[in-house]
Write a protein that holds these residues in place. Structure first.
Motif, short mmCIF file in Angstrom:
data_model
loop_
_atom_site.label_atom_id
_atom_site.label_comp_id
_atom_site.label_asym_id
_atom_site.label_seq_id
_atom_site.Cartn_x
_atom_site.Cartn_y
_atom_site.Cartn_z
N SER A 85 8.38 4.86 6.39
CA SER A 85 9.78 5.20 6.19
C SER A 85 10.14 5.31 4.72
CB SER A 85 10.68 4.16 6.85
OG SER A 85 10.59 2.92 6.17
N GLY A 86 9.45 4.56 3.87
CA GLY A 86 9.68 4.61 2.44
C GLY A 86 8.41 5.02 1.73
N PRO A 87 8.31 4.75 0.43
CA PRO A 87 7.11 5.17 -0.31
C PRO A 87 5.87 4.37 0.04
CG PRO A 87 8.54 3.88 -1.73
CD PRO A 87 9.31 4.12 -0.46
N GLY A 88 6.02 3.19 0.67
CA GLY A 88 4.86 2.36 0.94
C GLY A 88 5.08 1.49 2.15
N VAL A 89 4.13 0.57 2.36
CA VAL A 89 4.18 -0.39 3.45
C VAL A 89 3.70 -1.73 2.90
CG1 VAL A 89 3.79 1.31 5.27
CG2 VAL A 89 1.83 0.16 4.20
N ALA A 90 3.89 -2.79 3.68
CA ALA A 90 3.32 -4.08 3.37
C ALA A 90 2.13 -4.31 4.29
CB ALA A 90 4.34 -5.20 3.55
N SER A 136 0.84 -1.18 0.00
CA SER A 136 0.00 0.00 0.00
C SER A 136 0.88 1.24 0.00
CB SER A 136 -0.92 0.01 1.23
OG SER A 136 -1.57 1.26 1.36
N TYR A 137 0.47 2.24 -0.78
CA TYR A 137 1.21 3.51 -0.82
C TYR A 137 0.38 4.63 -0.21
CZ TYR A 137 4.11 0.85 -4.02
OH TYR A 137 4.92 -0.11 -4.57
#
Length: 859
Positions: free
Chosen positions: A616-621, A609-610
């Motif tokens: 911390s980065g552009p997305g997550v899990a 998901s963005y």
């Protein structure tokens, strides 16, 4: 490296174009294959095998006597458990020699006995149940130069190039034999050393007689441009003959000069992936190290990390246009687009200097108006030099203009590979700083040498000498050896005060006269004439096989002089014989390794998901119940690490490390035991929604209790005895364990609480079997380890190249609270039938030499 080009690089820059709008088929992953790369379960570790995404293995027939280890049916179960697909059984390696020394007075006698050995092999496979579906039979290997060539060991002294009849008849008999025993069996051939024109005749015969291989195999010991050319040539041949299309496995590819070097191997990977075939890296050296990818049992070098990145490509590959299409030793690449993940990944390398990386067809519906870009470098760390995770060079966000993004790159290193990950931008992600602030390489051949015995060696591997090993700068320096007064001086300059990593790339051939006597070569390092330190340089299986010895040092900004000497007035003298390739200086500010979840391996319904601002980065899990997020995390040594799983929101999950269940995911830093090298860290959702932001791995805080026992303090029975070895702890270790359960070592170790622990064994193993040709044949020893008199667990120990060279190997065990007895025994393992034994010393009867043993709670 910077995204701002220098004037020099701007002139020389070439363009690599990745067209995300032109998909070329599903990602295949076929380049991740190995010939003799697995010795047995644990060598290399399952985490190393799985994290390299090894797809196919070619290896010797069970109980073959060509080389130690790598028996097909012994490696099969663990390989399949680790995600492997197929094991190709080289049946010819049931015999020794090359050409193969198959017994018999006449060709007919030889073939009859050989077919009978194939029968036994197929019957053994039939006992494996569902695992037999992963076996592919290779009845003949390079038949044109072996069994049906012109030499002493040929069928009738006539090459099948001249008269193919005997080979075709033998193929037909072997085919019917195998299919008669197992109609569902898969058979591969003709397994020639190149795609000869005569393969047409083989295919015509096989087509007309109903004996076509299920998989077409040949070897590409050539170059990547030959891969594309020959696969296309073969596919045209299929069309002309009205067969197939059949699966293809190029089951030996690449040379010493290429293997271990990410910048070389990415060129092979690109060609193999573009051709959508399987391929196995060639076996030039030792079994069980994934063709110079694995270090010790559980570590990876730069090549391992390249294949880890390659194996995580997903979705469809896309068109990549290189500046020199299909030309070896130039900038090449492979790329894939995963629309479901809204991610694209590009792997490239093979050239130094500047380049323009141009992305076209960047779909706004997938990526939006801005893209987040992360560039990583996968450097060369030598054949036996372990590597940490890829270096993050930069994070940035750029606008997409007319479906296009252009990245000017400078400072590329032809020995490195690079990965660019493209994701949607504009979500407020904070760009991460580079992993390394500053680094420089200083070639040994450019350093100043004083004293006697100097030699400038090389050139080593090159495009015109692919049989030799890759070497930084092409040359290396000798002279630091027993009796020498030599000193190698590097004049360096660093930009700021700080803690620097000093990495000495070096090698000692384990069987060289001066090395055989004492093991690792010791040399003495000083900085500006002060702070003397003794370094033990890496051993290898041949000369110019590179590893690195690392230390840290506090340096002030400005010039310094770093010396490596064979004598030191305070510490002693060198014993051994070493060559030095280069010295690397690295200023690393990063205190912990960070692995973002949106770049991790996802399973069981986990997705990216963005939409989570603050990640911390552009997305997550995002993991549903049962969904998995898997990280491949590096640890420098066996022992405690501080591990943090950063979560967003209230979800819950379980944590496993290398298959060990460590309980629920806790918020905040947790002390965990990590194996030195590659660790598989998996977060599994146990609630309807678990949002994983990242994994962080930092240094130990000393919170896990460690209990250590010196081997010589244990109870020794039978032939087990204390022996003196200078590099053992305290100069003593235990040898003679094995050749029967009566020859044993028993230690008592205390656990503060019951549960799962890591048993870390400091050991050495210098056993080596007589070889028949160019492959050194080190032998893995094993130990049967019993805890509190329970049934023993068998553990393999790879070669350390000398009995005076000690490594750590850790295995999980269950301990009671308080004192626990741990017993080590060994005995020679029989063949598959349980009765016969190997007559060439290829299955050791002994456990390794054991120096000390420690136990640490896993969590």
């Amino acid at each position: 490296m910077s995204n701002q080009r220098s004037a020099r690089d701007a002139v020389a820059a070439e363009t690599l174009t990745v067209d995300l709008g032109r998909e070329t088929g599903p990602f295949h992953g076929g380049a991740a294959g190995t010939l003799y790369g697995l010795y047995g379960d644990g060598v290399p570790s399952r985490a190393v095998v799985e994290g390299m995404y090894v797809r196919t293995v070619s290896t010797k027939a069970q109980d073959g006597i060509q080389h130690p280890g790598a028996d097909a049916l012994e490696i099969l179960p663990a390989f399949v458990t680790s995600g492997g697909r197929d094991v190709y059984v080289y049946h010819s390696d049931i015999h020794r020699g090359f050409p193969y020394e198959w017994p018999g007075a006449t060709g007919k006698e030889r073939l009859a006995a050989y077919l009978e050995s194939i029968r036994r092999q197929v019957e053994q496979v039939q006992t494996l149940g569902a695992l037999k579906s992963h076996v592919v039979y290779v009845p003949f290997n390079e038949p044109e130069g072996n069994m049906f060539g012109t030499g002493e060991w040929s069928y009738d002294g006539v090459s099948w190039h001249t008269e193919p009849g005997p080979y075709f008849a033998a193929w037909q008999q072997a085919y019917h034999l195998i299919k008669g025993l197992d109609p569902e069996a898969r058979i591969a051939g003709p397994n020639t050393c190149v795609l000869y024109p005569e393969v047409r005749g083989f295919l015509e015969f096989a087509r007309d007689h109903g004996v076509l291989p299920d998989v077409i195999t040949w070897h590409e010991l050539s170059s990547p441009d030959e891969v594309r050319t020959n696969v296309a040539k073969y596919r045209e041949l299929e069309r002309e003959l009205g067969i197939g299309p059949l699966p293809v496995n190029l089951n030996e590819y690449a040379h010493n000069y290429h293997l271990s070097v990410p910048g070389q191997m990415i060129q092979w990977i690109a060609a193999i992936e573009e051709s959508k075939v399987d391929a196995d890296m060639a076996y030039w050296n030792i079994a069980g190290n994934l063709n110079d990818s694995a270090v010790e049992a559980g570590k990876g070098n730069g090549q391992w990390w390249l294949f880890n990145a390659y194996g995580q490509l997903s979705g469809n590959t896309v068109r990549v246009t290189a500046p020199h299409a299909n030309v070896q030793y130039t900038l090449q690449g492979v790329a894939a687009l995963d629309r479901a993940k809204r991610q694209a990944r590009v792997l490239f390398g093979g050239a130094s200097g500047g380049a323009n990386l141009v992305l076209t067809g960047v779909d706004a519906e997938v990526f939006g108006a801005r893209v987040h870009l992360r560039l990583q470098e996968i450097p060369w760390t030598g054949q036996v030099g372990a590597s940490a995770q890829p270096l993050r060079l930069w994070d940035l966000e750029l606008p997409v203009v007319d479906g296009r993004v252009t990245l000017p790159l400078t400072g590329l290193d032809e020995m490195s590979a690079y990965q660019l990950i493209l994701a949607p931008g504009g979500n407020g992600a904070t760009p991460q700083p580079p992993s390394v602030t500053w680094r420089r390489t200083y070639e040994a051949e450019n350093a100043t040498y004083t004293g006697g015995g100097y030699s400038r060696n090389g050139p080593e591997g090159s495009p015109s000498a692919v049989d030799r090993f890759a070497t930084s700068g092409g040359h290396h320096v000798g002279g630091l050896r027993t009796g020498s007064d030599g000193m190698l001086t590097f004049d360096v300059e660093v930009p700021q005060d700080g803690t620097y990593d000093i990495r000495v790339f070096a090698n000692s051939h384990n069987l060289a006269d001066l090395v055989r006597e004492n093991g690792p070569t010791n040399v003495f390092l000083r900085i500006d004439g002060e702070d003397p330190r003794e370094l033990r340089l890496p051993l290898g299986y041949k000369w110019a096989v590179w590893g690195h010895t690392d230390i840290e040092a506090e340096l002030t900004a400005g010039a310094h002089r770093i010396t490596l000497a064979a004598q030191d007035p305070d510490l002693g003298t060198t014993k051994g014989d070493a060559v030095v390739d280069k010295l690397d200086l690295v200023l690393r500010d990063e205190q912990e390794a960070v692995y973002d979840a949106e770049y991790a391996a996802l399973g069981e319904g986990a997705r990216i998901s963005y939409a989570h601002v603050g990640a911390s980065g552009p997305g997550v899990a995002v993991a549903p119940r049962g969904g998995t997020v898997t990280f491949w995390a590096h640890a420098a040594d066996d022992g405690e690490a501080t591990v943090t799983v950063d979560l967003l929101g209230p979800g819950e999950g379980l944590l496993t490390v290398n298959g060990e269940d460590l309980g629920r995911v806790r918020r905040g830093p947790v002390p965990l035991f990590l194996a030195g090298g590659i660790n598989k860290v998996t977060v599994t959702g146990t609630s309807d929604l678990l949002v994983v932001d990242r994994l962080r791995v930092g240094a130990s805080r000393g919170l896990l209790p460690v209990h250590v026992s010196a081997a010589e303090e244990g109870v020794l029975t039978g032939t087990a005895h204390v022996t003196g070895l200078p590099y053992a702890t305290g100069g003593k270790a235990v040898d003679g364990i094995g050749a029967g359960p009566g020859n044993a070592l028993t230690l008592t170790l205390t656990a503060e609480r019951a549960g799962r622990h890591a048993l870390t064994i400091r050991y050495s193993n210098g056993e080596q079997a007589p070889a028949t040709h160019y492959n050194p044949d080190p032998v893995c020893r094993h130990a049967d380890i019993s805890v509190n008199r329970a049934a023993p667990h068998r553990v393999l120990f790879p070669t350390t190249f000398h009995f005076n060279n000690f490594w750590n190997l850790s295995v999980p065990i269950t301990l009671d609270r308080g004192p626990n007895t741990i017993t080590f025994t060994a005995d020679e393992l029989p063949d598959f039938d349980g009765r016969t034994h190997n007559q060439y010393g290829q299955r050791s009867a002994y456990a390794p030499v054991i120096d000390r043993v420690s136990v640490t709670p896993l969590v």
